[in-house]
Design an enzyme around this catalytic site. Structure first.
Site, PDB file in Angstrom:
ATOM      1  N   HIS A  21       0.820  -1.232   0.000  1.00 51.20           N
ATOM      2  CA  HIS A  21       0.000   0.000   0.000  1.00 51.20           C
ATOM      3  C   HIS A  21       0.849   1.276   0.000  1.00 51.20           C
ATOM      4  CE1 HIS A  21       0.321   0.364   4.406  1.00 51.20           C
ATOM      5  NE2 HIS A  21      -0.507  -0.616   4.639  1.00 51.20           N
ATOM      6  N   HIS A  75      -6.152  -8.792  14.271  1.00 54.40           N
ATOM      7  CA  HIS A  75      -6.162  -7.589  13.417  1.00 54.40           C
ATOM      8  C   HIS A  75      -6.910  -7.920  12.135  1.00 54.40           C
ATOM      9  CE1 HIS A  75      -4.930  -3.930  11.570  1.00 54.40           C
ATOM     10  NE2 HIS A  75      -3.708  -4.254  11.173  1.00 54.40           N
ATOM     11  N   GLU A  77      -6.891  -5.843   9.217  1.00 60.90           N
ATOM     12  CA  GLU A  77      -6.379  -5.348   7.937  1.00 60.90           C
ATOM     13  C   GLU A  77      -6.246  -6.561   6.998  1.00 60.90           C
ATOM     14  OE1 GLU A  77      -2.921  -2.784   8.093  1.00 60.90           O
ATOM     15  OE2 GLU A  77      -3.257  -2.148   6.029  1.00 60.90           O
ATOM     16  N   ASP A  79      -4.260  -7.894   5.026  1.00 59.89           N
ATOM     17  CA  ASP A  79      -3.078  -8.764   4.974  1.00 59.89           C
ATOM     18  C   ASP A  79      -3.125  -9.851   6.050  1.00 59.89           C
ATOM     19  OD1 ASP A  79      -2.773  -6.492   6.627  1.00 59.89           O
ATOM     20  OD2 ASP A  79      -0.598  -6.637   6.639  1.00 59.89           O
ATOM     21  N   HIS A 142      -2.332  -1.406  14.820  1.00 59.90           N
ATOM     22  CA  HIS A 142      -2.258  -0.416  13.800  1.00 59.90           C
ATOM     23  C   HIS A 142      -3.621   0.166  13.399  1.00 59.90           C
ATOM     24  CE1 HIS A 142      -1.669  -0.210   9.139  1.00 59.90           C
ATOM     25  NE2 HIS A 142      -1.382   0.960   9.634  1.00 59.90           N
ATOM     26  N   ASP A 161       0.997  -6.544  14.449  1.00 62.11           N
ATOM     27  CA  ASP A 161       1.808  -5.569  13.707  1.00 62.11           C
ATOM     28  C   ASP A 161       2.958  -4.980  14.539  1.00 62.11           C
ATOM     29  OD1 ASP A 161       0.550  -5.782  11.270  1.00 62.11           O
ATOM     30  OD2 ASP A 161      -0.574  -3.916  11.420  1.00 62.11           O
ATOM     31  N   TYR A 189       9.890  -0.251   8.943  1.00 62.98           N
ATOM     32  CA  TYR A 189       8.494  -0.611   9.238  1.00 62.98           C
ATOM     33  C   TYR A 189       7.875   0.421  10.185  1.00 62.98           C
ATOM     34  CZ  TYR A 189       4.563  -3.639  10.547  1.00 62.98           C
ATOM     35  OH  TYR A 189       3.316  -4.165  10.768  1.00 62.98           O
ATOM     36  N   HIS A 220       4.424  -9.966  10.783  1.00 59.67           N
ATOM     37  CA  HIS A 220       5.286  -9.821   9.604  1.00 59.67           C
ATOM     38  C   HIS A 220       6.737 -10.060  10.023  1.00 59.67           C
ATOM     39  CE1 HIS A 220       2.175  -7.931   7.108  1.00 59.67           C
ATOM     40  NE2 HIS A 220       1.940  -7.083   8.088  1.00 59.67           N
TER      41      HIS A 220
END
Ligand code: FEO
Length: 375
Positions: A21, A75, A77, A79, A142, A161, A189, A220
């Site tokens: 993104h 989370h 999001e 991903d 996040h 995250d 990051y 991640h």
């Protein structure tokens, strides 16, 4: 892959992605997901939708036809949530756990997905035969839905995250990477994802303070064992807005070389003041890379020539991105060259001074060329 007794990695590697993104990720990333197994099977986090089948395959390699009992959704999001519909369809009897915001977002993102969902709050726990899953909401680190989950029996934090790094080169543990390179990926990051949320990071850290954490399992990048203290120290510093008083970054682009000459003049000025300076030419590096490199700079100069009464698009893109990440505690400066109208300097300063409220040093601008008699 087994990580600890009864804890397995069932996430995926996205080695091809380069644009996350708008954030350039030169060595790809991972979408991490974990299984914790005792008398029940607990899955922690989903993965990006394109990898949903791969995640299910990874799960089945560990548990075969055994069902998943619990699904912790830290989370939403995409991903980390893109595989939720397939997980829900494959394991229709599982019970999902997440924040109230997570539930709302899942209903909006994945209408028609049937989940037996229990909303959890700070202090809530899920207890299985050998493990306790303590839920730690982390709103805005996040997204509003974000949370981490701590398992005291294993001294493990599923941090989501928090502590992430976009590393998709096949490394799985911190010791596989050079420590400086790993911290560089962590800083990148933080600068590109977490920077606006320093206050929220500190709030989560105060909730983590009394926990005995040996291992962080982020959503991640690599698993953090030996490097965890370095990550915690860095996050505290960044979240507190600490910057390096002796570091300066000059971010610019140039049309016919004059703004580049001004960048060199500013570099020399900064050097005379004893600062360590880095030139960041947006003609050769991505704005997200510039963002990562200036994370700790106290002094930031941004330069653009005027093109059609505007900033150069590369500088405008950088400033849009920079503004959204809300850097604080910086001393900024606008500079640039022009031929006749010269609006770019005004627009650069407007973002730095009016929108970001940064302390400003004097503009530096020049007409046509440095040392030009018409200047
Ligand atoms: Fe990696 Fe906020 O998602």
């Amino acid at each position: 892959m087994r990580i600890r007794e009864s804890i397995y990695l069932v996430g995926v590697v996205d080695s091809e992605i380069r644009n996350f993104h708008g954030y350039e990720v030169p060595i790809g990333t991972t979408y991490n997901s974990y299984l914790v197994i005792d008398d029940e099977v607990t899955l922690v986090d989903g993965v990006q939708a394109d990898f949903a089948t791969e995640q299910i395959d990874n799960i089945k390699k560990i548990i075969g036809d055994r069902p998943i009992d619990n699904f912790i959704i830290n989370h939403v999001e995409p991903d980390h949530s893109g595989s939720i519909p397939l997980i829900a369809a494959t394991y229709p009897n599982l019970k999902a756990f997440g924040t109230n915001n997570a539930l709302r977002e899942i209903e909006a993102y994945y209408p028609g997905t049937k989940l037996n969902f229990e909303v959890v709050r700070a202090g809530d726990k899920l207890e299985t035969s050998d493990h306790t899953f303590e839920f730690i909401p982390a709103p805005m680190v996040h997204w509003p839905d974000s949370m981490s989950t701590y398992v005291p029996e294993k001294k493990v934090l599923f941090s989501n995250d928090i502590f992430g790094q976009h590393i998709g080169d096949g490394s799985r543990f911190d010791h596989e990477l050079d420590r400086d390179k790993l911290l560089e990926r962590a800083a990148s990051y933080y600068a590109n994802i977490v920077l606006p949320f320093g206050m929220q990071v500190l709030r989560v850290f105060s909730a983590l303070e009394d926990l005995d954490i040996e291992v962080a399992l982020p959503s991640h990048g690599v698993i953090l064992e030996d490097a965890l203290p370095d990550f915690i120290e860095s996050y505290k510093r960044w979240a507190n807005g600490e910057v390096n008083e002796a570091k300066a970054s000059i971010v610019y682009d140039t049309m016919w070389g004059t703004t580049a000459k001004l960048a060199l003049m500013i570099r020399d000025e900064y050097k005379e003041r004893g600062l360590d300076v880095e030139l960041l030419n947006l003609g050769t590096i991505h704005y997200s890379d510039a963002m990562a490199r200036l994370l700790e700079s106290k002094y930031i100069a941004v330069g653009s020539p005027t093109l059609n009464n505007q900033m150069l698009p590369s500088v405008a893109a950088f400033l849009t991105y920079f503004k959204g990440l809300k850097p604080k505690n910086r001393v900024a400066r606008a500079f640039g060259s022009f031929g006749w109208s010269g609006e770019s300097i005004k627009y650069v300063r407007a973002v730095l001074e009016d929108e970001l409220k940064l302390e400003m040093e004097d503009d530096l601008s020049v007409k046509w060329n440095v040392d030009s008699e018409q200047a």
